[in-house]
Design a protein around this motif. Structure first.
Motif, PDB file in Angstrom:
ATOM      1  N   ARG A 359     -15.966 -46.437   6.370  1.00 53.62           N
ATOM      2  CA  ARG A 359     -15.192 -46.872   5.394  1.00 53.62           C
ATOM      3  C   ARG A 359     -14.273 -47.962   6.102  1.00 53.62           C
ATOM      4  N   ALA A 361     -11.904 -50.728   6.108  1.00 52.76           N
ATOM      5  CA  ALA A 361     -11.439 -51.500   4.956  1.00 52.76           C
ATOM      6  C   ALA A 361     -11.234 -52.932   5.233  1.00 52.76           C
ATOM      7  N   HIS A 363     -11.269 -55.422   3.201  1.00 53.07           N
ATOM      8  CA  HIS A 363     -10.564 -55.906   2.132  1.00 53.07           C
ATOM      9  C   HIS A 363      -9.796 -54.865   1.086  1.00 53.07           C
ATOM     10  N   HIS A 365      -7.424 -53.998  -2.314  1.00 54.19           N
ATOM     11  CA  HIS A 365      -6.784 -54.597  -3.509  1.00 54.19           C
ATOM     12  C   HIS A 365      -6.190 -53.353  -4.361  1.00 54.19           C
ATOM     13  N   PHE A 372      -8.736 -50.652  -4.434  1.00 54.67           N
ATOM     14  CA  PHE A 372     -10.416 -51.149  -4.172  1.00 54.67           C
ATOM     15  C   PHE A 372     -10.302 -51.194  -2.462  1.00 54.67           C
ATOM     16  N   GLY A 374     -13.106 -52.747  -0.075  1.00 50.76           N
ATOM     17  CA  GLY A 374     -14.086 -53.719   0.470  1.00 50.76           C
ATOM     18  C   GLY A 374     -14.495 -53.427   1.762  1.00 50.76           C
ATOM     19  N   SER A 375     -15.668 -52.534   2.040  1.00 53.66           N
ATOM     20  CA  SER A 375     -16.035 -51.992   3.246  1.00 53.66           C
ATOM     21  C   SER A 375     -17.415 -52.810   3.713  1.00 53.66           C
ATOM     22  N   SER A 378     -20.117 -51.904   1.100  1.00 57.83           N
ATOM     23  CA  SER A 378     -20.020 -51.395  -0.208  1.00 57.83           C
ATOM     24  C   SER A 378     -18.453 -51.641  -0.847  1.00 57.83           C
ATOM     25  N   LEU A 379     -18.156 -51.555  -1.898  1.00 59.04           N
ATOM     26  CA  LEU A 379     -16.920 -51.639  -2.497  1.00 59.04           C
ATOM     27  C   LEU A 379     -16.600 -50.126  -3.166  1.00 59.04           C
ATOM     28  N   TYR A 380     -15.473 -49.492  -2.770  1.00 56.96           N
ATOM     29  CA  TYR A 380     -15.243 -48.412  -3.119  1.00 56.96           C
ATOM     30  C   TYR A 380     -13.906 -48.442  -4.076  1.00 56.96           C
ATOM     31  N   ALA A 381     -13.892 -47.528  -4.921  1.00 62.31           N
ATOM     32  CA  ALA A 381     -12.505 -47.276  -5.911  1.00 62.31           C
ATOM     33  C   ALA A 381     -12.095 -45.983  -5.864  1.00 62.31           C
TER      34      ALA A 381
END
Lengths: 387, 193
Positions: A359, A361, A363, A365, A372, A374-375, A378-381
């Motif tokens: 995971r 990070a 990016h 946000h 959010f 950005g890994s 994948s993008l995780y929320a």
């Protein structure tokens, strides 16, 4: 069973994905009768499963790879220039030697030089020629040649074969874009450039700042002063007057402990949080987070700064919490609480990261209720509404 | 791969778009390969940069349509071997001067290493690290980086048959180290020269 039989079995085990049904049948028969090759198979499976974990290494982030690309290009370019100079000097030396050799040969060997042509015998009577006016040294203006101007038209590339068609292209490494109306301010290599996008198919370069000491890594508009922007270039934050896009003027600069890798803006308190590293080699890097107050049209004031023990790949501010992205294989996101804005404290691990569930990070946000991440792939929320 | 080959065919070696494409595509592979051979992220980072500098300078010697990844891996392995030789020389010098304790303080365990311990694969890691280089590097390329034997043959510039022998002996040594009771080989394959 001889050596060749064992060897054939082990070759088939090594290329199991591409063997034919007949080969598979032969292999199974052989394994049933051969303890050595069974042991080889079990070790092969064990190595295939364990070694990727045993040698897991966190991949470098996109920003780090871009940084390495710049260094590589500088060193390759420098080598090419040196090689060019070397070839040029070698060529000149060779030409000089050849010239000397030719002159010596001409001087030494008789008959190499042609005899001078005999002067023509003419009548002694000279015919006077009409005197003409001396031509002016100043050329007459040529109506067909337009005045040369510095090009500011940006070349338009042909459309790329993708669902999104490129309208135009300019410049090199772009790390930050801020739009003001039809004008785009972009960090372009070591400069801040202003581009007029009134006609998106034909963007025009309006102007650019002088080069900074380092590539522009991030760009943020001043939260209260629309004529000012802040660029992170190398280890410096630079406040710039962009009121005249054709004449971008640096106003102030603040040097931080090391290269800035990420920024997050707190517009309500006019504070810019920055993360960075003090050296470029991962094994020797030291990392920090700093908070800087942005005076409108004024100076940049360092409020606070702390050392952290991980690479700060990204920053985001949400619900009064500063989130720090990391590319470690143990923690992906840290959180930092404030007693008061700009006053930093030790970050605490928030989102775990493991080689199996990576995971990192790159990016971050944050919105009112979501973080959010950005890994790697994948993008995780994450829900942060209850924090 | 075909896209990279097309770019190499069509662009000049000093075209920044080409270097950007190559570095974006392969830097992490080269870095990971360097990490696995050198065991030090900083050294691997330097080795990866050196690999790309060397690759871009001699890109004309690469033949598009072959295997760019294997070609790049070959440069990486050579650079890593060279760095290891230099490091060994430095180490010997330090040991000879009995200054190791002064020049090289004990390295702290990285989070990655802590995870290795907790995952219980440390024994496997140590066993592979203890292999001689000519067995260790084929094992790393095969099992850590998932390269096929023909690809490894290109990387190491050795015949495939030799590689199968090396992998076979690496297996034997690993079995001996990890679980001696499992080792009951009766194979008589001679170790290649």
């Amino acid at each position: 069973m001889n050596e060749q039989t064992h060897r054939r079995a082990q070759v088939l085990i090594q290329s199991a994905a591409s063997i034919t049904p007949d080969e598979r049948g032969w292999l199974q028969t052989h394994l049933a009768a051969c303890p050595d090759c069974r042991a080889f198979t079990s070790m092969h499976k064990e190595l295939s499963a364990s070694l990727p974990l045993a040698y897991a290494a966190a991949p470098l982030s996109k920003a780090e790879v871009s940084d390495r690309l710049e260094r590589i290009q500088v060193r390759v370019g420098g080598h090419a220039k040196l090689a060019g100079l070397f070839h040029l000097s070698r060529g000149l030396a060779f030409a000089a030697l050849a010239l000397v050799f030719l002159l010596v040969m001409l001087a030494v060997v008789p008959g190499l030089l042609p005899d001078p042509a005999p002067l023509p015998l003419t009548d002694a009577t000279l015919t006077p020629r009409p005197v003409t006016a001396t031509p002016s040294l100043t050329p007459e203006p040529d109506a067909t040649v337009a005045p040369t101007a510095l090009p500011n038209e940006i070349p338009v590339l042909p459309p790329a074969p993708s669902p999104y068609q490129s309208i135009s292209q300019s410049g090199g490494s772009i790390r930050g874009i801020v739009m003001q109306g039809d004008t785009a301010f972009v960090g372009m290599g070591p400069r801040l450039a202003a581009i007029d996008l009134t006609d998106p198919a034909s963007p025009r370069l309006l102007g650019s700042s002088p080069p900074f000491q380092g590539m522009v890594n991030a760009l943020v508009p001043h939260p209260v002063d629309p004529d000012t922007m802040i660029a992170a270039a190398g280890k410096r934050l630079i406040m710039l007057d962009v009121s005249d896009p054709a004449n971008i003027v640096p106003l102030h600069a603040l040097e931080l402990p090391g290269a800035i890798t990420s920024v997050a803006l707190d517009p309500d308190h006019q504070i810019l949080y920055t993360g960075g590293e003090t050296t470029s080699r991962p094994s020797r890097s030291r990392y920090y987070v700093a908070s800087v107050y942005l005076e409108p049209g004024g100076a940049l004031e360092l409020l606070d700064q702390i050392s952290v023990d991980h690479h700060v790949t990204s920053l985001a501010l949400g619900q009064g919490v500063l989130y720090l992205g990391s590319d470690q294989t143990s923690v992906g996101v840290y959180a930092m609480q404030f007693d008061q804005p700009g006053q930093l404290s030790a970050p605490k691990g928030l989102i775990a990261s493991t080689p199996q569930e990576y995971r990192a990070a790159y990016h971050l946000h944050a919105t009112r209720d979501r973080l959010f991440v950005g890994s790697y792939e994948s993008l995780y929320a994450y829900d942060i509404s209850t924090r | 791969m075909a896209r990279i080959d097309d770019m190499i065919r069509q662009m000049a070696p000093d075209d920044p778009r080409l270097s950007e494409a190559l570095v974006s595509e392969y830097f992490n592979f080269v870095y990971h390969l360097g990490c696995s051979i050198l065991g030090d992220p900083g050294e691997a980072d330097d080795a990866a940069q050196e690999t790309f500098i060397r690759a871009l300078r001699c890109l004309t010697s690469y033949q598009p349509g072959t295997n760019f990844k294997a070609w790049l891996a070959r440069i990486t392995v050579n650079i890593c071997r060279s760095r290891q030789r230099k490091a060994r020389t430095r180490q010997m010098l330090q040991d000879a001067l009995q200054l190791r304790w002064l020049l090289q303080p004990p390295r702290e365990q990285t989070p990655e290493e802590a995870i290795i311990l907790s995952e219980g694969v440390r024994g496997m890691h140590q066993a592979v690290e203890a292999l001689p280089e000519k067995y260790r590097i084929p094992v790393l390329l095969r099992y850590v980086h998932g390269m096929s034997v023909p690809e490894i043959a290109v990387v190491l510039d050795v015949p495939e048959g030799t590689l199968y022998s090396r992998l076979h002996y690496a297996h034997r040594q690993l079995r001996q180290r990890l679980s001696p009771s499992l080792f009951e080989s009766t194979l008589t394959v001679e170790e290649e020269r």
